[in-house]
Design an enzyme around this catalytic site. Sequence first.
Site, PDB file in Angstrom:
ATOM      1  N   ASP A  92       3.502   4.652  -0.267  1.00 30.63           N
ATOM      2  CA  ASP A  92       3.288   3.738  -1.392  1.00 30.63           C
ATOM      3  C   ASP A  92       2.711   4.403  -2.637  1.00 30.63           C
ATOM      4  O   ASP A  92       1.690   3.980  -3.185  1.00 30.63           O
ATOM      5  CB  ASP A  92       2.372   2.571  -0.957  1.00 30.63           C
ATOM      6  N   HIS A 135      -7.407   5.894  -2.710  1.00 27.11           N
ATOM      7  CA  HIS A 135      -6.563   6.120  -1.517  1.00 27.11           C
ATOM      8  C   HIS A 135      -6.183   7.588  -1.328  1.00 27.11           C
ATOM      9  O   HIS A 135      -5.727   7.966  -0.251  1.00 27.11           O
ATOM     10  CB  HIS A 135      -5.273   5.300  -1.614  1.00 27.11           C
ATOM     11  N   HIS A 174      -8.394  -3.112  -1.245  1.00 26.49           N
ATOM     12  CA  HIS A 174      -7.876  -2.186  -0.239  1.00 26.49           C
ATOM     13  C   HIS A 174      -8.985  -1.263   0.255  1.00 26.49           C
ATOM     14  O   HIS A 174      -9.938  -0.994  -0.474  1.00 26.49           O
ATOM     15  CB  HIS A 174      -6.736  -1.332  -0.823  1.00 26.49           C
ATOM     16  N   ASP A 265      -8.093  -6.184  -7.638  1.00 21.06           N
ATOM     17  CA  ASP A 265      -7.113  -6.871  -6.799  1.00 21.06           C
ATOM     18  C   ASP A 265      -7.827  -7.749  -5.768  1.00 21.06           C
ATOM     19  O   ASP A 265      -7.200  -8.462  -5.001  1.00 21.06           O
ATOM     20  CB  ASP A 265      -6.168  -5.867  -6.114  1.00 21.06           C
ATOM     21  N   TYR A 305      -3.709  -6.212 -10.084  1.00 25.54           N
ATOM     22  CA  TYR A 305      -2.287  -6.304 -10.432  1.00 25.54           C
ATOM     23  C   TYR A 305      -1.872  -7.637 -11.013  1.00 25.54           C
ATOM     24  O   TYR A 305      -0.720  -7.825 -11.364  1.00 25.54           O
ATOM     25  CB  TYR A 305      -1.440  -5.932  -9.202  1.00 25.54           C
TER      26      TYR A 305
HETATM   27  N1  Q9C Z   1       3.411  -5.117  -1.335  1.00 24.93           N
HETATM   28  C1  Q9C Z   1      -4.753   0.340  -5.186  1.00 24.93           C
HETATM   29  O1  Q9C Z   1      -5.087  -0.823  -5.297  1.00 24.93           O
HETATM   30  N2  Q9C Z   1       0.903  -1.143  -0.889  1.00 24.93           N
HETATM   31  N3  Q9C Z   1      -3.727   0.710  -4.443  1.00 24.93           N
HETATM   32  C2  Q9C Z   1       1.796  -1.876  -1.708  1.00 24.93           C
HETATM   33  C3  Q9C Z   1       3.291  -3.827  -1.900  1.00 24.93           C
HETATM   34  C4  Q9C Z   1       0.113  -0.165  -1.532  1.00 24.93           C
HETATM   35  C5  Q9C Z   1      -2.950  -0.251  -3.731  1.00 24.93           C
HETATM   36  C6  Q9C Z   1       2.637  -2.852  -0.945  1.00 24.93           C
HETATM   37  C7  Q9C Z   1      -1.050  -0.728  -2.274  1.00 24.93           C
HETATM   38  C8  Q9C Z   1      -1.853   0.336  -2.944  1.00 24.93           C
HETATM   39  C9  Q9C Z   1      -5.508   1.386  -5.904  1.00 24.93           C
HETATM   40 ZN    ZN Z   2      -6.480  -1.974  -4.336  1.00 22.59          ZN
END
Ligand code: Q9C
Ligand code: ZN
Length: 661
Positions: A92, A135, A174, A265, A305
């Site tokens: 991702d 991450h 996350h 988020d 987001y």
């Molecule tokens: N439905 C941060 O918030 N998975 N990263 C996306 C889409 C990855 C998030 C799946 C999410 C990463 C910094």
């Molecule tokens: Zn995040």
Amino acid sequence: MGTALIYDEEMTNYKLLWVDPACKIEVPERLTVSYEALVKSGLADRCVSLPVREATDADILLVHSEEYLEAVKKTPYMTLEDLMDFCSQYGDVYFHPNIYHCAKLAAGSALQLVDSVMMGKVRNGMALVRPPGHHSMRNAASGFCVFNNVAIAAQYAKQKYAVERILIVDWDIHHGQGVQDCFEDDPRVLYFSWHRYEHQKFWPNLRDSDFDRVGNEKGAGFNVNVPWNKVGMKNSDYLSVFCHLFLPVAYEFCPDLVLVCAGFDSAIGDPEGEMCATPDIFAHLTHLLMNLAGGKLCAVLEGGYNLTSLPQSVCQTVQTLLGDPAPRPANLDGPCLSALESLHCVRSAHKKYWSCLKHAADLPTCEVSTKRNKVGEEEINEEQSKQEPVWRECPKTLPPDISAAALLPDDGICPERCYSLKSSEDLDPSIVNKLKEHILKDTEDCETLSTLSRLTVLIDKMEKNEIGSGLALVKDISKAVICVVQHAAAAPMNRVLVVYVGDGVVPFHTNEDGKTLVVQFTTQKSEEIQSKYLIPVCLQKDYSDIPGFIQATLSLLLPLGYEYDPSLVVVVQTSGCGLSHNVWQQLIGLLRGLAQGHTLVLMQEDQNAYVGPTASSLLGDPAPPLGPLEAPLPENVESTEKLRLRLKADWNFLLTTGNVK
Ligand code: Q9C
Ligand code: ZN
């Protein structure tokens, strides 16, 4: 001492160049809408704007491997196909010819922020950056992240400024597995993360993100994971974790620097988080961290987001960093069952490492977290998430013209930056008559009359938000409290939280109607009448048990205050308040998060020495750190805990476990 804001448009100059549903939410607009909201609201102008810089190879190598850095260095010269190919080894994340440049700026921004806070150029600050960082791992990009901005900043602070203890609060939704990996063995860096987990069904789907990953070897206890096993967590759930876990542990740890992985988020409307906390909660999370580390706090943007809740949340965070009072948080009705189960599991996993959690129950419900949802429950969740959530934007409030006012005896010296309420002003005859009728009876004490009438004027101005907070030195403290409470609770929607500290006489309160909540700290064990709205907190050994007092403040007073949601907080120092200035300032600082910062401190006329520190705290100066806290006195832990257990039937915010009510 100002607030730094770091932003550079250059970090909007990369984007996803191919189709990838997993990455399409990470767009340049995230940064532009956030910055524009800060400009439009006038907040950007109030900040010290700092230039970005590129992180050097040496900076990046504090966290990442040489092989990984060298590989990323090649990406600006790759073709689209090569880039796609390069990404496929990671999860991702996407690359773009300009992302390496931006990633250097993002990490460099975090370092600029640390530099300016550590060198005392500003008190705190926020960096708006892309790509995010938490991450990314030593050897790998992940989840939109290239370099681990906050982890690099922490290593840098350790190395360059010999910072002994760093707290990283990761409120992104996350799990920052990159940060956890980096500091798992390190007792100098305490890492807090809450994250959508759903029993490992949510990305990044790691067993390592659960509550039982507490850190390794010397670092055991310094990694605190709160897995959310349901979506839809609300303000109450977030605040419960702060009051009953993060803050007690943070105060015990006593960081020299606080870094925030500030991902939004975790706010309502976010397509990733699917949580329901409103943007104003970030004002409170920020506020509650601002009395740690002498106020040295660096927030670095991570996720977020939803292009509506993101900028609102960023504004709430920055406005609070600037010292403005936090808005009264909406609909706090206590934590949900799933949140309590998580909280309980984390507290019991950490009880062997932290004195403040020693008394936490270790119940077998801990297993709940690793169990799957029952069939059927998931469908309900999916139903809910189909509806677009709506929330009311927190009305933009300007801070009051007068941030703090002082009502002092005629010979008293008004503290700096405080507005002085002079006694020479003519008294309003209608106020005087009321006072004579209700409080003074037939005594003809001119001085008291003048004091009380000025107090009522002060309260009126606080209610109109012309004045933020106030402090008053009075001769007759009982009369002053009665007068203040009567006056402030008069309007139908008003509620007054009265906090007594000390062993002086407390006037009788009739408060079964819930218009006032009285919390009385005392050292005299008394089997006094206790009711939902009259709560004696008995602490042994004068007030020398600082850990015991802090524990009671964080896990009892604060949650009660949040649930009660007063329109005014009155802090009364009765004679013999044995609190040191530092502890007193922590108390005032924390309470300032309630009632939109409308705090009124009443003190005995002879308590001159407290005036300066009180004024400073009311003005939003960070309280001095207390040093790492030892274990509280067992008798105080026991009585606070007994009280909490007794009161939790009336107050949901006092719950820390899911199974017992
Ligand atoms: N439905 C941060 O918030 N998975 N990263 C996306 C889409 C990855 C998030 C799946 C999410 C990463 C910094
Ligand atoms: Zn995040």
